[in-house]
Design a protein around this motif. Structure first.
Motif, short mmCIF file in Angstrom:
data_model
loop_
_atom_site.label_atom_id
_atom_site.label_comp_id
_atom_site.label_asym_id
_atom_site.label_seq_id
_atom_site.Cartn_x
_atom_site.Cartn_y
_atom_site.Cartn_z
N MET A 138 9.57 -55.89 -22.60
CA MET A 138 9.26 -56.43 -24.16
C MET A 138 7.58 -56.15 -23.29
SD MET A 138 8.69 -60.06 -24.28
CE MET A 138 10.83 -60.36 -25.25
N ALA A 139 7.72 -55.75 -21.90
CA ALA A 139 5.79 -55.26 -21.74
C ALA A 139 5.38 -54.33 -21.69
CB ALA A 139 6.04 -55.24 -19.81
N ASP A 140 5.80 -52.93 -21.94
CA ASP A 140 5.42 -52.53 -22.42
C ASP A 140 5.06 -51.94 -23.78
OD1 ASP A 140 6.11 -50.21 -20.17
OD2 ASP A 140 8.37 -50.02 -20.10
N ALA A 141 5.70 -53.11 -24.56
CA ALA A 141 5.58 -53.49 -25.74
C ALA A 141 4.14 -53.59 -26.27
CB ALA A 141 6.83 -53.94 -26.78
N ILE A 142 4.45 -54.71 -25.38
CA ILE A 142 2.69 -55.56 -25.14
C ILE A 142 1.81 -54.93 -24.72
CG2 ILE A 142 1.45 -57.52 -24.40
CD1 ILE A 142 4.05 -58.73 -24.53
N THR A 143 1.33 -53.81 -24.06
CA THR A 143 1.14 -53.13 -23.35
C THR A 143 0.57 -51.73 -24.15
OG1 THR A 143 2.23 -53.10 -21.36
CG2 THR A 143 0.77 -51.23 -21.72
N LYS A 144 1.66 -51.44 -24.85
CA LYS A 144 1.25 -50.71 -25.85
C LYS A 144 0.06 -50.59 -27.32
CE LYS A 144 5.34 -47.66 -24.80
NZ LYS A 144 6.38 -46.90 -25.51
N THR A 145 0.11 -52.54 -27.30
CA THR A 145 -0.52 -52.84 -28.33
C THR A 145 -1.73 -53.39 -28.39
OG1 THR A 145 0.48 -54.44 -28.68
CG2 THR A 145 1.76 -53.11 -30.19
N LEU A 146 -2.37 -53.48 -26.91
CA LEU A 146 -3.39 -53.83 -26.34
C LEU A 146 -3.98 -53.54 -27.09
CD1 LEU A 146 -2.77 -54.92 -22.73
CD2 LEU A 146 -2.68 -56.59 -24.19
N ARG A 147 -5.23 -54.33 -27.79
CA ARG A 147 -6.83 -54.39 -27.89
C ARG A 147 -7.48 -55.03 -27.72
NH1 ARG A 147 -8.35 -54.17 -34.19
NH2 ARG A 147 -9.33 -55.69 -33.22
N ALA A 148 -8.79 -54.96 -26.94
CA ALA A 148 -9.30 -56.07 -26.55
C ALA A 148 -8.84 -57.01 -25.39
CB ALA A 148 -10.22 -56.88 -28.03
N GLY A 149 -7.69 -56.68 -24.67
CA GLY A 149 -6.56 -57.28 -23.99
C GLY A 149 -5.31 -58.17 -24.72
N LEU A 150 -5.82 -58.06 -25.77
CA LEU A 150 -4.69 -59.24 -26.81
C LEU A 150 -4.06 -58.22 -27.61
CD1 LEU A 150 -5.56 -63.04 -26.59
CD2 LEU A 150 -3.70 -61.32 -24.81
N ILE A 153 3.99 -64.27 -24.76
CA ILE A 153 2.60 -64.86 -23.83
C ILE A 153 3.27 -65.80 -22.21
CG2 ILE A 153 1.63 -67.92 -23.20
CD1 ILE A 153 0.76 -66.66 -26.09
N ALA A 154 4.62 -65.42 -21.96
CA ALA A 154 4.87 -65.37 -20.97
C ALA A 154 5.03 -64.47 -19.75
CB ALA A 154 6.31 -65.86 -20.86
N THR A 155 4.78 -63.46 -20.67
CA THR A 155 4.67 -61.57 -20.25
C THR A 155 3.22 -61.56 -19.37
OG1 THR A 155 6.35 -61.22 -21.75
CG2 THR A 155 4.97 -59.84 -20.34
N LEU A 156 2.46 -62.55 -21.38
CA LEU A 156 0.50 -62.12 -20.64
C LEU A 156 0.87 -63.07 -19.01
CD1 LEU A 156 -0.66 -62.10 -24.37
CD2 LEU A 156 -0.61 -60.03 -22.65
N PHE A 157 1.15 -63.62 -19.18
CA PHE A 157 -0.03 -64.10 -17.94
C PHE A 157 1.48 -64.83 -16.82
CE2 PHE A 157 -1.97 -67.20 -21.82
CZ PHE A 157 -2.64 -66.72 -21.23
N SER A 158 2.32 -64.01 -16.56
CA SER A 158 3.15 -63.81 -15.55
C SER A 158 3.47 -65.32 -15.15
CB SER A 158 2.43 -62.77 -14.75
OG SER A 158 2.28 -61.94 -14.50
N VAL A 159 4.69 -66.29 -16.08
CA VAL A 159 5.23 -67.56 -15.97
C VAL A 159 6.43 -67.44 -16.77
CG1 VAL A 159 2.99 -68.35 -15.61
CG2 VAL A 159 4.50 -68.43 -17.65
N PRO A 160 7.12 -67.88 -16.51
CA PRO A 160 8.67 -67.76 -16.55
C PRO A 160 8.08 -68.84 -18.54
CG PRO A 160 8.78 -69.55 -14.63
CD PRO A 160 7.04 -68.67 -15.09
#
Length: 73
Positions: free
Chosen positions: A1-13, A23-30
């Motif tokens: 899932m983190a890879d999917a977020i990373t590939k779609t990042l634009r201006a940080g989000l 949200i959990a992945t972005l902030f590294s929280v459970p």
């Protein structure tokens, strides 16, 4: 899932509405922390689409900036 977020990042989000998993992945929280934030109304503001919770990236960014401003004061 983190890879999917990373590939779609634009201006940080990602340029789409975020899920609680995002949200959990972005902030590294459970994921449980994200749900606890929502229940206590202390995390980024989310909204419901039927039974699904989503987060507006602009509001997540504003929430993050408010935390950093509060920490600096």
């Amino acid at each position: 899932m983190a890879d999917a977020i990373t590939k779609t990042l634009r201006a940080g989000l990602p340029d789409r509405y975020l899920t609680p998993d995002d949200i959990a992945t972005l902030f590294s929280v459970p994921l449980e922390t994200v749900y606890a934030w929502r229940k206590k109304r202390t995390g980024p503001p989310g909204f419901r689409i039927g039974k699904h919770v989503r987060y507006d990236p602009a509001k997540v960014r504003a929430w993050t900036e408010s935390l950093t401003e509060h920490s600096a004061a």
